[in-house]
Design an enzyme around this catalytic site. Structure first.
Site, PDB file in Angstrom:
ATOM      1  N   TYR A  91     -11.634  13.853   2.018  1.00 12.41           N
ATOM      2  CA  TYR A  91     -11.496  13.752   3.477  1.00 12.41           C
ATOM      3  C   TYR A  91     -12.797  14.214   4.135  1.00 12.41           C
ATOM      4  O   TYR A  91     -13.872  13.973   3.615  1.00 12.41           O
ATOM      5  CB  TYR A  91     -10.279  14.550   3.977  1.00 12.41           C
ATOM      6  CG  TYR A  91      -8.983  14.077   3.355  1.00 12.41           C
ATOM      7  CD1 TYR A  91      -8.555  12.756   3.512  1.00 12.41           C
ATOM      8  CD2 TYR A  91      -8.199  14.931   2.598  1.00 12.41           C
ATOM      9  CE1 TYR A  91      -7.377  12.313   2.946  1.00 12.41           C
ATOM     10  CE2 TYR A  91      -7.006  14.501   2.037  1.00 12.41           C
ATOM     11  CZ  TYR A  91      -6.600  13.188   2.206  1.00 12.41           C
ATOM     12  OH  TYR A  91      -5.441  12.753   1.649  1.00 12.41           O
ATOM     13  N   TYR A  99       0.841  -1.206   0.000  1.00  8.81           N
ATOM     14  CA  TYR A  99       0.000   0.000   0.000  1.00  8.81           C
ATOM     15  C   TYR A  99       0.878   1.259   0.000  1.00  8.81           C
ATOM     16  O   TYR A  99       0.582   2.239  -0.697  1.00  8.81           O
ATOM     17  CB  TYR A  99      -0.921  -0.037   1.225  1.00  8.81           C
ATOM     18  CG  TYR A  99      -1.514   1.301   1.578  1.00  8.81           C
ATOM     19  CD1 TYR A  99      -2.628   1.795   0.909  1.00  8.81           C
ATOM     20  CD2 TYR A  99      -0.952   2.093   2.588  1.00  8.81           C
ATOM     21  CE1 TYR A  99      -3.162   3.038   1.211  1.00  8.81           C
ATOM     22  CE2 TYR A  99      -1.472   3.327   2.911  1.00  8.81           C
ATOM     23  CZ  TYR A  99      -2.581   3.800   2.219  1.00  8.81           C
ATOM     24  OH  TYR A  99      -3.097   5.021   2.525  1.00  8.81           O
ATOM     25  N   VAL A 127      -2.207  13.633   0.540  1.00  8.53           N
ATOM     26  CA  VAL A 127      -1.417  14.449   1.473  1.00  8.53           C
ATOM     27  C   VAL A 127      -0.197  15.121   0.848  1.00  8.53           C
ATOM     28  O   VAL A 127       0.349  16.039   1.434  1.00  8.53           O
ATOM     29  CB  VAL A 127      -0.908  13.654   2.705  1.00  8.53           C
ATOM     30  CG1 VAL A 127      -1.972  13.486   3.740  1.00  8.53           C
ATOM     31  CG2 VAL A 127      -0.277  12.351   2.320  1.00  8.53           C
TER      32      VAL A 127
HETATM   33  N1  GLU Z   1       0.361   7.222   2.315  1.00  5.50           N
HETATM   34  C1  GLU Z   1      -0.502   8.068   3.087  1.00  5.50           C
HETATM   35  C2  GLU Z   1      -0.979   7.346   4.330  1.00  5.50           C
HETATM   36  O1  GLU Z   1      -1.343   6.241   4.280  1.00  5.50           O
HETATM   37  C3  GLU Z   1      -1.653   8.519   2.237  1.00  5.50           C
HETATM   38  C4  GLU Z   1      -2.604   9.365   2.984  1.00  5.50           C
HETATM   39  C5  GLU Z   1      -3.320  10.391   2.159  1.00  5.50           C
HETATM   40  O2  GLU Z   1      -2.837  10.835   1.130  1.00  5.50           O
HETATM   41  O3  GLU Z   1      -4.409  10.775   2.610  1.00  5.50           O
HETATM   42  O4  GLU Z   1      -0.982   7.889   5.399  1.00  5.50           O
END
Ligand code: GLU
Length: 428
Positions: free
Chosen positions: A243, A191, A261
């Site tokens: 979000y 992931y 993010v």
């Molecule tokens: N790799 C990030 C995480 O899992 C992605 C989070 C995001 O972009 O919201 O925290």
């Protein structure tokens, strides 16, 4: 001449550039140290034309914007039933890294939050895929959506893995609940690599347009996923993609979207445009400040809100008359969708039973939507049941399926000779 779209994008870029509010994500070292200044916007149209303003060739890690595409690949590989059984599609109302589970089924609330994304990640490639195969399939799948070979930023991946305890806890929880079968370490590694795929705003706009075109990449013309999957992904992006600001976004912008993010936002307006923006400073919800501003402005200026009322439907009946040989001619015009096909059916219903031919001319129909095709075929079947022969004039091959449902249907490339002028008597 330079097209005004380029000038327009430059104006939006200039107007958002001075906005330096917001903060970079601070929980991933690479992102906390990233240059906060870059800003870029890109659009991709249904025929693959691309426009951009700003630093459009700069690569950044895709982060959460990978989630809708991983969801699409899981649906492709496992089917709707299996994926729905593992992950729900409800907005969570919580932060992206919360333990947001349906209280009755224990399923993660949706595939756009981390606990749901870890679960969908583990579904890609089918039950026998190894972690390495799955990882390769994801990079390949994201590349198909982008129309070019994407690569993984191994440094960003390693930096996130230094401190991925929360994601590991979420994956372990899903393993304990039987929602994933793989080793949680493998799932988090895969992931995190998925989130570390490098993209540009051009890539985001093409990926968005691929969804918005029902799964066909506008550059390569490759079908990446089915229209049903593309629709499902855009629906979930609409309710859960931004979000905890998804409701605000839906009312102010109204474009199915996903943000990440690192500062990217991807938008996919069905049938119309794919949009990518990048600027690392984030607002309190975790969405790119300049990106949100640019999307708000574009949606307002261009009427891009998905709930914007479309232009009024034109009269679908261009002409109806009796031809020299006694057939009835009904010439349709405009896009054939629900309201226009309903007009056509109303017109067909006025034709009395009889053995004469009904000629349905589709020459001026630019496209037939799914509902339009179904309704047109039903109308033609009703006419044959009342004794009529059906002839369609379809030089541009607009009716592509279902003709076999209409007994004895004949096709012509142009109207038969002697069939009509506008002044001829209307049919009864
Ligand atoms: N790799 C990030 C995480 O899992 C992605 C989070 C995001 O972009 O919201 O925290």
């Amino acid at each position: 001449m330079q097209t005004p779209v380029t000038t327009y994008l430059d104006d939006i870029y200039e107007c958002c550039l001075d906005n330096r509010s917001g903060e970079r994500a601070d929980y991933i070292r690479e992102l906390a140290e990233a240059d906060p200044e870059p800003f870029a916007i890109a659009l991709c149209t249904p025929d693959g034309t691309q426009y951009s303003a700003g630093d459009a060739l700069r690569e950044f890690t895709i982060q959460s914007i990978s989630k809708p595409f991983a969801y699409a690949l899981a649906l492709r590989d496992r089917g709707f039933e299996a994926v729905n059984a593992a992950v729900d599609v409800e907005p969570s109302g919580d932060a992206f890294n919360e333990i947001s589970l349906d209280e009755h089924t224990g399923r993660p609330e949706n595939p756009m939050i981390n606990i749901g994304a870890l679960t969908t990640h583990a579904l890609i490639g089918g039950p026998d895929a190894s972690a390495a195969q799955r990882s390769a399939l994801i990079v390949e799948g994201l590349s198909q959506f982008a129309g070019r070979e994407l690569t993984v930023d191994e440094g960003a991946c390693a930096s996130e893995l230094e401190d991925a305890w929360r994601n590991l806890a979420l994956a372990a929880l899903m393993r304990a609940a039987g929602k994933i079968e793989d080793d949680p370490d493998d799932v988090v590694l895969g992931y995190t690599r998925q989130c570390a795929v490098r993209v540009t705003v051009h890539d985001l706009s093409v990926m968005g347009m691929t969804l918005a075109r029902g799964g066909v990449n506008p550059l390569t013309q490759e079908r990446v996923v089915s229209p049903e999957i593309a629709q499902q992904v855009m629906a979930v992006m609409t309710s859960c993609g931004m979000y905890d600001a998804a409701g605000d976004w839906l009312s102010h912008v109204g474009i199915p979207a996903k943000s990440g993010v690192s500062g990217g936002i991807l938008g996919a307006l069905p049938g119309q445009v794919g949009i990518g923006t990048f600027s690392p400073r984030l607002d309190a919800f975790g969405n790119s400040v300049r990106g949100v501003q640019a999307f708000e402005q574009m949606s307002k200026d261009m009427g891009m809100h998905m709930m914007a009322i479309p232009a009024p439907t034109i009269n679908a009946i261009g002409q109806h008359c009796r031809t020299a040989d006694g057939s009835k001619l009904v010439a349709l015009q405009g896009v054939l969708d629900f309201p226009t096909a309903e007009m056509a059916l109303r017109r067909f219903a006025q034709i009395p039973p009889g053995s004469d031919d009904v000629i349905i001319d589709l020459t001026l129909v630019p496209s037939i939507a799914q509902a339009g095709a179904k309704m047109l075929l039903t109308g033609m079947r009703s006419l044959t049941a009342e004794g009529h022969g059906i002839v369609i004039v379809d030089p541009h091959q607009r009716l592509t399926a279902g003709e076999d449902q209409v007994t004895g249907l004949r096709r012509l490339d142009s109207r038969p000779r002697g069939a009509l002028t506008a002044a001829e008597a209307p049919t009864g």
